[in-house]
Design a protein around this motif. Sequence first.
Motif, short mmCIF file in Angstrom:
data_model
loop_
_atom_site.label_atom_id
_atom_site.label_comp_id
_atom_site.label_asym_id
_atom_site.label_seq_id
_atom_site.Cartn_x
_atom_site.Cartn_y
_atom_site.Cartn_z
N MET A 1 50.52 51.93 43.96
CA MET A 1 51.38 50.75 44.05
C MET A 1 51.92 50.60 45.47
N SER A 2 52.26 49.41 45.82
CA SER A 2 52.92 49.19 47.10
C SER A 2 54.39 49.57 46.94
N ALA A 3 55.13 49.55 48.04
CA ALA A 3 56.53 49.98 48.00
C ALA A 3 57.35 49.17 47.00
N SER A 4 56.93 47.94 46.74
CA SER A 4 57.69 47.09 45.81
C SER A 4 57.48 47.50 44.35
N GLY A 5 56.52 48.41 44.13
CA GLY A 5 56.25 48.83 42.76
C GLY A 5 55.16 48.01 42.08
N PHE A 6 54.55 47.10 42.84
CA PHE A 6 53.45 46.30 42.28
C PHE A 6 52.16 46.66 43.00
N PRO A 7 51.02 46.53 42.33
CA PRO A 7 49.76 46.82 43.01
C PRO A 7 49.56 45.88 44.19
N ALA A 8 48.76 46.33 45.13
CA ALA A 8 48.50 45.54 46.34
C ALA A 8 48.04 44.14 45.98
N SER A 9 48.52 43.16 46.76
CA SER A 9 48.14 41.77 46.47
C SER A 9 46.65 41.59 46.75
N GLY A 10 46.06 40.67 46.03
CA GLY A 10 44.64 40.42 46.23
C GLY A 10 43.75 41.29 45.37
N VAL A 11 44.33 42.29 44.71
CA VAL A 11 43.53 43.13 43.81
C VAL A 11 43.59 42.52 42.42
N PRO A 12 42.44 42.17 41.84
CA PRO A 12 42.48 41.55 40.51
C PRO A 12 43.00 42.51 39.43
N HIS A 13 43.86 41.98 38.57
CA HIS A 13 44.37 42.75 37.42
C HIS A 13 43.47 42.51 36.23
N LEU A 14 43.09 43.57 35.54
CA LEU A 14 42.25 43.40 34.35
C LEU A 14 42.93 44.03 33.14
N ASP A 15 42.76 43.35 32.03
CA ASP A 15 43.30 43.86 30.77
C ASP A 15 42.17 44.60 30.04
N VAL A 16 41.67 45.66 30.67
CA VAL A 16 40.57 46.45 30.10
C VAL A 16 41.10 47.86 29.86
N ASP A 17 40.86 48.38 28.66
CA ASP A 17 41.24 49.77 28.37
C ASP A 17 39.97 50.61 28.28
N PRO A 18 39.66 51.36 29.35
CA PRO A 18 38.41 52.14 29.34
C PRO A 18 38.46 53.37 28.43
N PHE A 19 39.59 53.55 27.73
CA PHE A 19 39.72 54.68 26.81
C PHE A 19 39.92 54.22 25.36
N ALA A 20 39.50 52.97 25.10
CA ALA A 20 39.62 52.42 23.74
C ALA A 20 38.29 52.60 23.00
N MET A 21 38.37 52.72 21.69
CA MET A 21 37.17 52.96 20.88
C MET A 21 36.12 51.85 21.04
N ASP A 22 36.57 50.59 21.10
CA ASP A 22 35.58 49.51 21.22
C ASP A 22 34.91 49.54 22.59
N PHE A 23 35.62 50.01 23.60
CA PHE A 23 35.03 50.18 24.94
C PHE A 23 33.93 51.25 24.87
N PHE A 24 34.26 52.39 24.24
CA PHE A 24 33.28 53.48 24.13
C PHE A 24 32.03 53.04 23.36
N ALA A 25 32.23 52.22 22.33
CA ALA A 25 31.10 51.82 21.47
C ALA A 25 30.07 51.02 22.27
N ASP A 26 30.55 50.17 23.20
CA ASP A 26 29.63 49.37 24.03
C ASP A 26 30.31 49.07 25.37
N PRO A 27 30.19 49.98 26.33
CA PRO A 27 30.92 49.81 27.59
C PRO A 27 30.30 48.81 28.56
N TYR A 28 29.05 48.39 28.29
CA TYR A 28 28.30 47.66 29.32
C TYR A 28 28.88 46.29 29.69
N PRO A 29 29.32 45.47 28.70
CA PRO A 29 29.94 44.19 29.10
C PRO A 29 31.19 44.41 29.97
#
Length: 402
Positions: A1-29
């Motif tokens: 995080m930057s000093a303000s406590g937020f991720p650097a600007s310009g970096v896209p935020h994604l609502d992806v959980d790479p440790f979720a069961m549906d992710f494990f079942a088919d991670p390719y999309p």
Amino acid sequence: MSASGFPASGVPHLDVDPFAMDFFADPYPAHEQLREAGPVVYLDKWSVYGVARYAEVHAVLNDPATFCSSRGVGLSDFKRETPWRPPSLILEADPPAHTRTRAVLSKVLSPTVMKGLRDRFAAAAEARVHVLLEKRSFDAITDLAEAYPLSIFPDVLGLKPEGRENLIPYASLVFNAFGPPNQLRQDAIARSAPHQAYVTAQCQRDNLTAGGIGACIHAHVDEGAISATEAPLLVRSLLSAGLDTTVNGIGAAVYCLARFPEQWRRLRGDLTLARNAFEEAVRFESPVQTFFRTTTREVELSGATIGEGEKVLMFLAAANRDPRRWDQPDSYNITRRTSGHVGYGSGIHMCVGQLVARLEGETMLSALARRVASIEITGEPRRRFNNTLRGLDSLPVTITPA
């Protein structure tokens, strides 16, 4: 995080959980989404940065001074919390400490040592194929991918015969523990006591047979290369690194060759392709899917500024199918030039068990290709879910003799 406590600007935020069961079942999309969103992304679910393109994953792996391992290669930051077990002297260490201990493992697992073991591994592979040909129908995971390494690697290491059923659960525990405090991790650690006790005991000098790789590691104590407390931890590294990568790698290779019969025919026509058929399966299926690093300073990576002390999640599997690096990345092709894949990592932390995995993978695939005409999947393959590893729990097959 930057000093303000937020991720650097310009970096896209994604609502992806790479440790979720549906992710494990088919991670390719999700892998494609992660790659296409940008060279560096931010995963809000776990407050970590992520890299999924080949170039950035490779860059992070090859800059250990900036992206360190000693703060843990999982989500836990060892600077802020206590590790669940004493840290690995290989996986969770940085130079110069890592350089010294790694040198010992590089000696005991050198290409020369592997060459000397080749006949033993090949004979064990032949013996396993002989048993399978008598069965004709079997589970390619339990009866082949697990049974073969378990029949030879613990002997080479110098383990006693009793208690070896703890080895696979132990490796699976270690790799679940790299994930977040989800159900998989909590269950694995809750069940871990007997596996940990077995492994800790097996790694002691008195319990290892003379002449095995484990005893060779302890012999380096006498030369002053490592301490008596470090030696058991180095043996422990091989117990997880020498098995899980191999079991999942062989499972992946059989799964690929059964699904792509034209590649199986190609292998049967040219047994020298056995090693590459295994490597391509490691690229294509990526038994080790992810690892973390922690930034030691503020760093710019492909235009994104990442602050000090940030966790960066490398999607090795996504990098191994990045169309920026590979032609037709989603096809399994045993004649592909596989060098450069990050299935074993890259740089100073490249998988220490890779020579063992390659030797076992190559000897098993060539033994199968010599004596088996076809491999047919005869039941529903079942995944084994793990926070870090991708592999099957069950793969029912029927083989026909050549």
